[in-house]
Design a protein around this motif. Structure first.
Motif, PDB file in Angstrom:
ATOM      1  N   GLY A   4       0.774  -1.223   0.000  1.00 50.74           N
ATOM      2  CA  GLY A   4       0.000   0.000   0.000  1.00 50.74           C
ATOM      3  C   GLY A   4       0.808   1.277   0.000  1.00 50.74           C
ATOM      4  O   GLY A   4       0.228   2.369   0.089  1.00 50.74           O
ATOM      5  N   LYS A   5       2.119   1.177  -0.087  1.00 54.53           N
ATOM      6  CA  LYS A   5       2.973   2.354  -0.068  1.00 54.53           C
ATOM      7  C   LYS A   5       3.844   2.413  -1.317  1.00 54.53           C
ATOM      8  O   LYS A   5       4.024   1.420  -2.016  1.00 54.53           O
ATOM      9  N   GLN A   6       4.382   3.599  -1.581  1.00 56.49           N
ATOM     10  CA  GLN A   6       5.284   3.778  -2.708  1.00 56.49           C
ATOM     11  C   GLN A   6       6.684   3.286  -2.363  1.00 56.49           C
ATOM     12  O   GLN A   6       7.069   3.228  -1.196  1.00 56.49           O
ATOM     13  N   ARG A   7       7.419   2.952  -3.402  1.00 55.85           N
ATOM     14  CA  ARG A   7       8.798   2.548  -3.205  1.00 55.85           C
ATOM     15  C   ARG A   7       9.613   3.736  -2.701  1.00 55.85           C
ATOM     16  O   ARG A   7       9.476   4.855  -3.197  1.00 55.85           O
ATOM     17  N   GLU A   8      10.461   3.492  -1.713  1.00 51.35           N
ATOM     18  CA  GLU A   8      11.247   4.552  -1.122  1.00 51.35           C
ATOM     19  C   GLU A   8      12.713   4.158  -1.034  1.00 51.35           C
ATOM     20  O   GLU A   8      13.043   2.980  -0.903  1.00 51.35           O
TER      21      GLU A   8
ATOM     22  N   LYS B  89      17.880   6.789   4.590  1.00 51.00           N
ATOM     23  CA  LYS B  89      16.591   7.252   5.053  1.00 51.00           C
ATOM     24  C   LYS B  89      16.701   7.509   6.552  1.00 51.00           C
ATOM     25  O   LYS B  89      17.317   6.721   7.283  1.00 51.00           O
ATOM     26  N   ASP B  90      16.100   8.582   7.024  1.00 53.20           N
ATOM     27  CA  ASP B  90      16.258   8.984   8.418  1.00 53.20           C
ATOM     28  C   ASP B  90      15.885   7.874   9.399  1.00 53.20           C
ATOM     29  O   ASP B  90      16.556   7.683  10.421  1.00 53.20           O
ATOM     30  N   SER B  91      14.836   7.141   9.110  1.00 54.89           N
ATOM     31  CA  SER B  91      14.339   6.156  10.055  1.00 54.89           C
ATOM     32  C   SER B  91      15.241   4.932  10.202  1.00 54.89           C
ATOM     33  O   SER B  91      15.052   4.143  11.128  1.00 54.89           O
TER      34      SER B  91
ATOM     35  N   PHE C  75      20.916   0.592  10.013  1.00 54.82           N
ATOM     36  CA  PHE C  75      21.303  -0.040   8.751  1.00 54.82           C
ATOM     37  C   PHE C  75      22.654   0.491   8.293  1.00 54.82           C
ATOM     38  O   PHE C  75      22.979   1.667   8.507  1.00 54.82           O
ATOM     39  N   THR C  76      23.413  -0.358   7.634  1.00 54.13           N
ATOM     40  CA  THR C  76      24.695   0.032   7.066  1.00 54.13           C
ATOM     41  C   THR C  76      24.816  -0.519   5.656  1.00 54.13           C
ATOM     42  O   THR C  76      24.668  -1.723   5.446  1.00 54.13           O
TER      43      THR C  76
END
Length: 122
Positions: free
Chosen positions: A42-46, A60-62, A67-68
């Motif tokens: 239900g969301k766009q690719r980011e 991405k900030d979140s 993540f590395t």
């Protein structure tokens, strides 16, 4: 033909870790950058993370601090180490590469993998 193949996705509990890998093959002259994107239902690719030919990175900030992204240039491979996973990280993760296939190419083109599913349970 250029091909990107992802691996490493799967099911993991919240707080756990996964490492995604993406290996590029084919006639590659030079790579401008590689990265990871994701798409949840239900969301766009980011964009999640990218790494350039100059080894600069962007996240991405979140996912910062969790993540590395890294690369192994001699194998045309990019990795995404994901720690402290959260349910909201659940998505199909796609590998991306911007590359030139010959010296005559004036600019790079984008290539995509088919995606690997990451599911984080709570």
């Amino acid at each position: 033909q250029v091909q990107l193949v992802e691996s490493g996705g799967g099911l993991v509990q919240a707080g756990g870790s996964l490492r995604l890998s993406c290996a590029a093959s084919g006639r590659i002259f030079s790579i401008n950058g590689m990265g990871w994107y994701r798409q949840a239902p239900g969301k766009q690719r980011e964009l999640v993370a990218v790494i350039t030919s100059g080894d600069s990175t962007n996240y991405k900030d979140s996912v910062k601090g969790r993540f590395t992204i890294s690369r192994e240039n001699r194998k045309n491979t990019v990795y995404l180490q994901m720690n402290s996973l959260k349910p909201e990280d659940t998505a199909v993760y796609y590998c991306n590469m911007n590359a030139r296939t010959s010296l005559g190419s004036q600019s790079g083109m984008d290539y995509w993998g088919k995606g690997t599913l990451v599911t984080v349970s709570s």
